[in-house]
Design an enzyme around this catalytic site. Sequence first.
Site, short mmCIF file in Angstrom:
data_model
loop_
_atom_site.label_atom_id
_atom_site.label_comp_id
_atom_site.label_asym_id
_atom_site.label_seq_id
_atom_site.Cartn_x
_atom_site.Cartn_y
_atom_site.Cartn_z
N TYR A 115 0.63 -1.42 0.02
CA TYR A 115 -0.24 -0.16 -0.03
C TYR A 115 0.82 1.19 0.07
O TYR A 115 1.91 1.45 0.63
CB TYR A 115 -0.78 0.11 1.38
CG TYR A 115 -1.88 1.13 1.22
CD1 TYR A 115 -3.22 1.07 0.60
CD2 TYR A 115 -1.56 2.43 2.06
CE1 TYR A 115 -3.83 2.31 0.46
CE2 TYR A 115 -2.18 3.45 2.03
CZ TYR A 115 -3.62 3.43 1.34
OH TYR A 115 -4.37 4.68 1.44
N TRP A 117 0.97 5.75 -1.62
CA TRP A 117 0.85 6.64 -2.65
C TRP A 117 1.80 6.79 -3.66
O TRP A 117 1.45 7.33 -4.76
CB TRP A 117 0.44 7.98 -2.09
CG TRP A 117 -0.89 8.17 -1.50
CD1 TRP A 117 -1.73 7.45 -0.87
CD2 TRP A 117 -1.76 9.45 -1.80
NE1 TRP A 117 -2.96 7.85 -0.54
CE2 TRP A 117 -3.04 8.81 -1.20
CE3 TRP A 117 -1.82 10.55 -2.67
CZ2 TRP A 117 -4.18 9.78 -1.36
CZ3 TRP A 117 -2.89 11.07 -2.74
CH2 TRP A 117 -3.74 10.91 -2.15
P1 PGD Z 1 3.38 8.21 1.78
O1 PGD Z 1 4.46 8.81 2.60
O2 PGD Z 1 2.89 8.67 0.46
O3 PGD Z 1 2.51 7.45 2.60
O4 PGD Z 1 0.62 6.21 3.42
P2 PGD Z 1 1.48 5.99 2.37
O5 PGD Z 1 2.43 4.89 2.64
O6 PGD Z 1 1.06 6.10 1.16
O7 PGD Z 1 4.38 6.95 0.89
C1 PGD Z 1 4.84 6.89 -0.12
C2 PGD Z 1 6.17 6.38 -0.40
O8 PGD Z 1 6.54 5.86 -1.68
C3 PGD Z 1 7.28 7.30 -0.06
O9 PGD Z 1 8.28 6.46 0.88
C4 PGD Z 1 7.95 7.67 -1.19
O10 PGD Z 1 9.30 8.09 -1.34
C5 PGD Z 1 7.93 6.38 -2.11
N1 PGD Z 1 7.57 6.49 -3.37
C6 PGD Z 1 7.36 7.82 -4.25
N2 PGD Z 1 7.42 7.57 -5.56
C7 PGD Z 1 7.86 6.29 -5.56
C8 PGD Z 1 8.23 5.63 -6.81
O11 PGD Z 1 8.19 5.87 -7.99
N3 PGD Z 1 8.50 4.29 -6.76
C9 PGD Z 1 9.05 3.94 -5.59
N4 PGD Z 1 9.20 2.61 -5.32
N5 PGD Z 1 8.83 4.65 -4.28
C10 PGD Z 1 8.19 5.82 -4.77
C11 PGD Z 1 -0.38 7.10 3.57
C12 PGD Z 1 -1.54 6.78 4.49
O12 PGD Z 1 -1.13 6.89 5.95
C13 PGD Z 1 -3.22 7.20 4.36
S1 PGD Z 1 -3.34 7.21 2.61
C14 PGD Z 1 -3.69 7.59 5.26
S2 PGD Z 1 -5.21 8.52 4.69
C15 PGD Z 1 -3.47 7.53 6.58
N6 PGD Z 1 -3.90 8.56 7.40
C16 PGD Z 1 -3.36 8.50 8.82
C17 PGD Z 1 -3.94 9.32 9.80
O13 PGD Z 1 -5.06 10.14 9.54
N7 PGD Z 1 -3.60 9.15 11.06
C18 PGD Z 1 -2.46 8.15 11.37
N8 PGD Z 1 -2.22 8.26 12.78
N9 PGD Z 1 -2.09 7.33 10.50
C19 PGD Z 1 -2.47 7.51 9.07
N10 PGD Z 1 -1.95 6.63 8.33
C20 PGD Z 1 -2.30 6.55 6.79
#
Ligand code: PGD
Length: 775
Positions: A115, A117
């Site tokens: 999972y 983004w």
């Molecule tokens: P990101 O920081 O977007 O968080 O959690 P999510 O894991 O989606 O992580 C994306 C990662 O992908 C980053 O490390 C980035 O460097 C890497 N990345 C970017 N582009 C690429 C690529 O092209 N290739 C590769 N291999 N890697 C790449 C988000 C999630 O957190 C979400 S959606 C929600 S809504 C939640 N919200 C909460 C909340 O409200 N409260 C708490 N306590 N916790 C939450 N967690 C959740």
Amino acid sequence: MSETDTHFVPHSSHWGSFRVRAVDEDTIEVRPHELDTEPSPIIQNAVDSVRHRARIDRPYVRRGWLEGTPREGDARRGVDEYVPLEWTEAERLLSAEVRRVYDEHGPTGVFGGSYGWSSAGRFHHAQSQVHRFLNSVGGYVRSVTTYSLGAGMVIVPRVAGDKYNVIYGGSTWTDLITSGELMLCFGGISTKNAAVNPGGPTSHIARQSVRDLGAAGVDLVNVSPIRSDLDDAPSQWVPVRPGTDVALMLGLAFELIRVGRVDREFLASHTTGYEKFEPYVLGTTDGVAKTAEWAAEICDIPAETIVALAGEIAQKKTFICVAPSLQRAEHGEQPIWMGITLAAMLGGIGLPGEGFGIGLGSMGYFGNQPNLYKSPSLPQGVNACDDFIPVARIADMLLNPGTEYDFNGERKTYPDIKLVYWAGGNPFHHHQDLFRLHDAFQRPDTVVVHDAFWTSTAKHADFVFPATMTLERVDIASAANEPNMIAMKPALAPFAEAKDDYDIFAALAGHLGVEDVFTEGRTSAEWVEHLYGLWRERLHAAGQDCPSFDEFWEHGSAEVPLEREPLSWLHEFRADPVANPLDTPSGRLEIFSDTIASFGYDDCAGHSTWMEPEEWLGGELADSYPLALISNQPAGRLHSQLDMGSASQVTKSKGRELLTIHPDDAARRILVDGDTVRVSSPRESSFLATVRVSDVVRDGVVQVATGAWFDPDFAERTCRHGNPNAVTMDRGTSKLGQGCIGQLCLVEVERIDGPVPDSHPHVPPRGASREAARK
Ligand code: PGD
């Protein structure tokens, strides 16, 4: 564009499209895209990140894995040292391990839920790439629903159906601005969150839309413990206790019944089961009348305010809006179900400016005019394995193989996972109770992570592969409900030995004998053109004009056809519920669901219900942990992405995340701005943060944004940097939805006197090069 702008190429991110220019081979300059009327400052984070020392420069393997996977002491995942590898050696070692796991355990031994983004491009979408790769090799255990909307994605189809799903096609801003009178917003409309739209927004219109609502005279009511959750236009603040919105809604429902303002005609023609719900509100089934006084005790809003609010919604055309944050909490299904029930009692569902919505202000696409055609996306192939978990149950799965659990009417068993493959997500930021996740990640034989950065997730992997950043490759940005598609042109060459996820998978597929299945003979540039071509065919088939790929690429953007009419959710169903039934068992909105009742769950009844959470300010645990922690979405970054960038760094203080606390609570603990505090929880874990005293939060509440990179001290069970998931609860919303409940938990806050450990979250682990990047 002026002459001097000619080297700025178009690019995009989940937080907006922009233009980017290479100043030299390691430095970029960005500026907002001219299509964006209100760009997000987050685009600046790319400048500081692109050559940051946290970039992964080459493939690595964890020393403990190389030496026989010891999982004790300093050889544990999360603390171990890394050994650099040549690409060919890394590919050979990993493909042999993948083959072994498939041979010995089959696809149910492989978790590819992965999972996250990742980045905005539609071809390089990392999760699609992992899925396509694992499907080419033999299948994998997948994950369903999301961290954003785990409970919502289960309850909405059950009670309102999938056909006109309010998550994917709710009322539009235009409808509400032109026809609305009153919006009762549970969780507010926090437009900082609407800066992001998965796939790449080009039109940041949420903030202006809220201003337009105010200018149009729509009354806005912000029901939230945080005042700034609705501050783009004047609004009435109802500072509800966290996690008690359902009680407030029930108090409103009682009042509507008491004053005879329930639309019984609408209930009879468009809903089912109200006759089983009303006795619960009146207290004839459980002996507790859900009066305004009853609600006031629970949600800490005066009964007179509740009565007055009920009077207002009874008189005016009312739109009830529930933010996704409310369902990322214990019993998260209930606020959504109760919001739909309350809107149905008012009778306005399907009428212009009235009804119910989820998520306005929580992501870019909510409220925008919908696309007429699906965006381009990479086909993922066919999964030979039909097993899955609800996405937020990852730690439960790893810790409890073979254990049974409930989900949405099914009795399921956790698989025994040997190989975890992750690309494009950061579970060591996004999951709850991260010290428990750390324990869970010790269980599999092998963990593989691709990322551009040494996130805490990468530091828990056995194989770490350096992915390119989107700024180093070709792609297409395209998001739901956005009027433009952007040609994402590279600004820099790949960093050090980084490769595109696609090329990493293509090479591994080669070692595993499935390269043709994975690549279909195309390079990544050919795939980008191919996916655009498929989208263009869809438009042509519908008689729409569309530029050729070369024209699109040359111009840098293409217009995307959108619905033109302002839409209100369920308008067709409203007009004729027999001709346009919902795909629920009754064809109607289900105020009582026989299906859910038949599951016999003790934590989700047949109609929406107030259930005391385990951790809330009115419960016993509040004696020891008297503050409710809200961990909401950050303003200076998307989740944990590019946390080292300037827009993220300015939201911190003294190198840590800010904790906002009410002046009364601060005074009780003798806290002032800038103090360092320990935030501890019933999980015997904590995080450190820097205090900001403000009455923007109600008393009894503290707030910390998610996304600070996890910087764990495992001995102390604390995160030095301020990631709130160090203390949140790792349980499902209920047996029905099993969604994440990260938004709320109870904590205590105390000042740290004396020396405070520094936090260094953005550094490579032992053994990895600290020299490769220049910044
Ligand atoms: P990101 O920081 O977007 O968080 O959690 P999510 O894991 O989606 O992580 C994306 C990662 O992908 C980053 O490390 C980035 O460097 C890497 N990345 C970017 N582009 C690429 C690529 O092209 N290739 C590769 N291999 N890697 C790449 C988000 C999630 O957190 C979400 S959606 C929600 S809504 C939640 N919200 C909460 C909340 O409200 N409260 C708490 N306590 N916790 C939450 N967690 C959740």
